[in-house]
Structure formats: C-alpha cells, structure tokens
Design an enzyme around this catalytic site. Sequence first.
Site, PDB file in Angstrom:
ATOM      1  N   HIS A  89       0.868  -1.185   0.000  1.00  0.00           N
ATOM      2  CA  HIS A  89       0.000   0.000   0.000  1.00  0.00           C
ATOM      3  C   HIS A  89       0.907   1.239   0.000  1.00  0.00           C
ATOM      4  O   HIS A  89       1.972   1.224   0.643  1.00  0.00           O
ATOM      5  CB  HIS A  89      -0.832   0.074   1.293  1.00  0.00           C
ATOM      6  CG  HIS A  89      -2.146  -0.653   1.258  1.00  0.00           C
ATOM      7  ND1 HIS A  89      -2.671  -1.253   2.380  1.00  0.00           N
ATOM      8  CD2 HIS A  89      -3.072  -0.820   0.269  1.00  0.00           C
ATOM      9  CE1 HIS A  89      -3.854  -1.785   2.076  1.00  0.00           C
ATOM     10  NE2 HIS A  89      -4.122  -1.542   0.807  1.00  0.00           N
TER      11      HIS A  89
ATOM     12  N   CYS B 219      -2.399   2.633   9.122  1.00  0.00           N
ATOM     13  CA  CYS B 219      -3.431   1.671   8.702  1.00  0.00           C
ATOM     14  C   CYS B 219      -4.612   1.677   9.649  1.00  0.00           C
ATOM     15  O   CYS B 219      -5.752   1.416   9.240  1.00  0.00           O
ATOM     16  CB  CYS B 219      -2.854   0.259   8.664  1.00  0.00           C
ATOM     17  SG  CYS B 219      -1.516   0.044   7.496  1.00  0.00           S
TER      18      CYS B 219
HETATM   19  N1  ARG Z   1      -4.108  -7.211   6.474  1.00  0.00           N
HETATM   20  C1  ARG Z   1      -4.471  -5.987   5.832  1.00  0.00           C
HETATM   21  C2  ARG Z   1      -4.387  -6.136   4.336  1.00  0.00           C
HETATM   22  O1  ARG Z   1      -3.509  -6.817   3.857  1.00  0.00           O
HETATM   23  C3  ARG Z   1      -3.601  -4.876   6.318  1.00  0.00           C
HETATM   24  C4  ARG Z   1      -3.995  -3.552   5.803  1.00  0.00           C
HETATM   25  C5  ARG Z   1      -3.069  -2.471   6.239  1.00  0.00           C
HETATM   26  N2  ARG Z   1      -3.598  -1.188   5.958  1.00  0.00           N
HETATM   27  C6  ARG Z   1      -2.960  -0.196   5.375  1.00  0.00           C
HETATM   28  N3  ARG Z   1      -3.532   0.968   5.304  1.00  0.00           N
HETATM   29  N4  ARG Z   1      -1.780  -0.373   4.839  1.00  0.00           N
HETATM   30  O2  ARG Z   1      -5.178  -5.602   3.607  1.00  0.00           O
END
Ligand code: ARG
Length: 269
Positions: A165, A262
């Site tokens: 991300h 996150c």
């Molecule tokens: N386990 C989640 C996923 O893989 C974690 C998300 C993390 N969020 C973020 N904003 N990077 O989607």
Amino acid sequence: MYSARRYLMCPPAHFRVSYSINPWMDPAKPVDLPLAVAQWEALRDLYRSLGHTVEELAPDPELPDMVYAANGALVVDGRVLGARFAHPERAGEAAAHLEWYRARGFAEVREPEHINEGEGDFAVTASWLLAGRGFRSSPLSHPEAQEFFGRPVIGLDLVDPRFYHLDTALCVLDDCRDDAVMYHPEAFSPGSRAVLARLFPEAVVVGEADARAFGLNAVSDGHHVLLPQAAAGLFGPLRERGYEPVGVDLGELLKGGGSVKCCTAELRG
Ligand code: ARG
C-alpha cells in the site's frame, strides 16, 4: 502547522490473522489479542491527549482486518469516496464504512466503480492526491478519484510486495504544503522514484530498516508524527525538520501488515 484532526478507528476486538493477503501475514503466528487491544487503545488515547477527535466504527466478527480503518474510504473536503477491496476476505468492510458515513451527513458519499483501498493507497497534500497502484488499488481508481475530488492525482507505481500500500512506503508530514513527505524510494518503480525526487526534493528519504519497521505507516497532524517506535532512524531527521516524533508500539497489529496509519482514517473537512 499543528491543527486538531478528526479520525475514525475500528477497535481490534475481532482481530486475528486467519488468512494471508500480504507478506507480513502468517496465520501460523499467534496474535495476542488482549495486547493488540491495549496497543490500539494506547494509540487512540494518544490522539485524544493531543487534542484530536477519534470516532469509533463498530467491528464485525467476520472481518478481522477491519481494524485497518484507513482502507475503508478516502475523505477530503467532507466528500467520501468509499473503498472497493482487492481481496474477497475484506470485501465486506466497504459497506460498513459507507453506512457509517451515510449516517453522519457527509456532503457526498460515493460507492466507487474501481478497486481502491482508501487511504491505504491515497495520500493528501495541500493540492494533490498521491495515489499508489501495483498491488491493490486499480490504476483506474486514480482518474475516478481525480474526477470525484477535483484534485490532481499523481499516480505512483509500487513494486515491492512488502510495501503493498502507498501508506507503507510514503507519508505526508504536513498537508498544508505540497513538499513535506517522507518515503522509501526502493518501494517505487524507477519512473515513480524520479517523479518523487522531482516533486519532493526536501523529503526525508527513508532506508530499508526503517521502512521494514513500518516507519512510513505514520500519522502526522502537521507537528506530531506518530510512528512505530522501532523506526529509530526517523526520529532525528523528523526533529531536524521541526516535527515532534512520537513513538508507538503496535507490534501485534504489525502481524496483519499494518501499523499507525493503517489503523487511522482521517475525516477531512
Ligand atoms: N491485512 C491488511 C491487508 O492486507 C492490512 C492492511 C493495512 N492497511 C494499510 N492501510 N496499509 O489488507
């Protein structure tokens, strides 16, 4: 400049790692749930002690990743672009967020056409939206966001699956400016790296160790920068630029591949 913020967070009451959709998630590694809750509550209370408002979204027992509230929408100028998740495991979160915003009188709440994972892949500067693509959000979500918000979108290609991300690879330090960010160049394609160097010559350039510690998954109110304590190399450069870094331990949430940012959606305007 330091200003009071409004955040949306979702308690990790049902947090677990029961599937793997990023390289950090190992379902064989146990999560200490009471510790995860305590770490999350410490972050929420820290925001409040700094004068920020934290709203809470009700967690759903079927949606263990819901604690990562940043992925549920992008809110700018009181306008809400909902999320559409890349993985079926998280698909149900989108409706919970849309419903929350619709019940609270935001100016416009839009269900998106293309896959986008909210603030996971969108970051906001004074004039632009920085937008990640490559692992989760569709490149088609970029023009969709530009049209909806009326802000220029700068698309950035993510190339390292550990930094899947945008908010694991780049952080806006001051959203009243267009030149105050920190980022990890190696998380981006050569062309995107060149774009970042051109736009942000004054950026804090973050190395591998601090990026791996999720140091870029930080939240700034323009003065305080809340980030994982383990990203030790960032404290000095942030202080030199006049920010106040505040170390946080979200070790249990790291097991799902997320940290401070996150867990935090910002409600702008
Ligand atoms: N386990 C989640 C996923 O893989 C974690 C998300 C993390 N969020 C973020 N904003 N990077 O989607």
